[in-house]
Enzyme design. Sequence first.
Site, PDB file in Angstrom:
ATOM      1  N   ARG A   1     -57.902   9.508 108.922  1.00 32.64           N
ATOM      2  CA  ARG A   1     -56.454   8.832 109.148  1.00 32.64           C
ATOM      3  C   ARG A   1     -56.753   7.917 110.903  1.00 32.64           C
ATOM      4  NH1 ARG A   1     -51.349  11.237 106.854  1.00 32.64           N
ATOM      5  NH2 ARG A   1     -52.096  10.056 105.522  1.00 32.64           N
TER       6      ARG A   1
ATOM      7  N   HIS B   1     -52.665   2.587 102.678  1.00 32.41           N
ATOM      8  CA  HIS B   1     -53.092   4.197 102.764  1.00 32.41           C
ATOM      9  C   HIS B   1     -53.969   3.665 101.148  1.00 32.41           C
ATOM     10  CE1 HIS B   1     -52.925   8.155 102.347  1.00 32.41           C
ATOM     11  NE2 HIS B   1     -51.878   8.229 102.511  1.00 32.41           N
TER      12      HIS B   1
ATOM     13  N   LYS C   1     -59.366  15.230 125.182  1.00 31.60           N
ATOM     14  CA  LYS C   1     -59.728  15.359 126.806  1.00 31.60           C
ATOM     15  C   LYS C   1     -60.499  14.249 127.461  1.00 31.60           C
ATOM     16  CE  LYS C   1     -62.163  19.665 125.974  1.00 31.60           C
ATOM     17  NZ  LYS C   1     -63.919  19.776 125.724  1.00 31.60           N
TER      18      LYS C   1
HETATM   19  N1   CP Z   1     -48.835  11.081 101.426  1.00 29.52           N
HETATM   20  C1   CP Z   1     -49.291  11.536 102.363  1.00 29.52           C
HETATM   21  O1   CP Z   1     -49.951  10.547 103.295  1.00 29.52           O
HETATM   22  O2   CP Z   1     -49.049  12.502 102.937  1.00 29.52           O
HETATM   23  P1   CP Z   1     -49.227  13.238 103.795  1.00 29.52           P
HETATM   24  O3   CP Z   1     -49.032  12.448 105.709  1.00 29.52           O
HETATM   25  O4   CP Z   1     -49.287  14.785 103.638  1.00 29.52           O
HETATM   26  O5   CP Z   1     -51.146  12.935 103.875  1.00 29.52           O
END
Ligand code: CP
Length: 317
Positions: free
Chosen positions: A110, A138, A88
Amino acid sequence: MPSVWKRKDLVGLKDLTAEEIQLLLDTAKSLQQVSLRPVKKVPTLRGRTVANLFFEPSTRTRISFELAEKRLSADTIQFTGSNSSAVKGENLKDTVRNIEALKVDLIVMRHFSSGAPHRLAQSLPVSVVNAGDGINEHPTQALLDMFTIREKKGTLSGIQVAFVGDILHSRVARSNIWGLTKLGAKVTVCAPKTLLPAGIETFGVRVTSSLEEAIRDADVINLLRIQTERQDECYFPSIREYANNYQINSEILKRAKPDVLIMHPGPVNRGIELSSEVMDGPYSVILDQVTNGLAVRMAVLYLLSGTRRGGRKVNGS
Ligand code: CP
């Protein structure tokens, strides 16, 4: 090696020392056995609240963090961008201020923008864990990859790891490069020239566009998906041509070491970067990676949750 973790956040492996990475891996090793018990739960995070903020789709990372939090007895909040007031028009800062107002202790995030967890970590007193930011890092994926290699090969030092695929858009490759090289592994990256970031050789890796050269002496081949969702231009003529030149299949594998490990962070595009036969075959440790992700994420939550009380002591390290 330090026996106390001092950092408030885990936003990447780039700035960690080799000793800190080793401490994370060793802590994961000691927490691995919790999931093998009949009662798979410890009271370590009882009374703490963890918010999982996912602004991008995820299967493995999201459910793995959620289960890790449950195993440590934390209270959890699940937030996905697509089901929130972000659609929104609420901005990230306001979203997070509302979550902070609920007195959470730790945020797992994330985000599609590189650097978003870093900005959050700088502006909030609570601990922030990066669960993948744009094309940047990551860290927990790289830690679980390193944990799996160490478990299968006994060490990381001197191990040859080849990353094949979309290096340009891969936060997994970047975090792995930082982590693996700090612990003495040798890294090769392999992709068509258009999918190699400019200056990647300055990361201390060998760079090639020849699959045969990349896999010849590899102890581990880690495949990366072509990230079409991050590509706004054509990087190669067709997926079919990419697969012809870069797919790992049984035929290509004959040119690799007989004890090579096949890894993939997931999600896999079967039949593109990896044939089904190899993905489900004896060299593949892809599901071991998923299993190990749980112990690694428990270790990260455990260590970060102790820093506000002067650092978490780790037995035997
Ligand atoms: N490897 C990994 O980050 O997978 P996902 O995007 O499913 O979390």
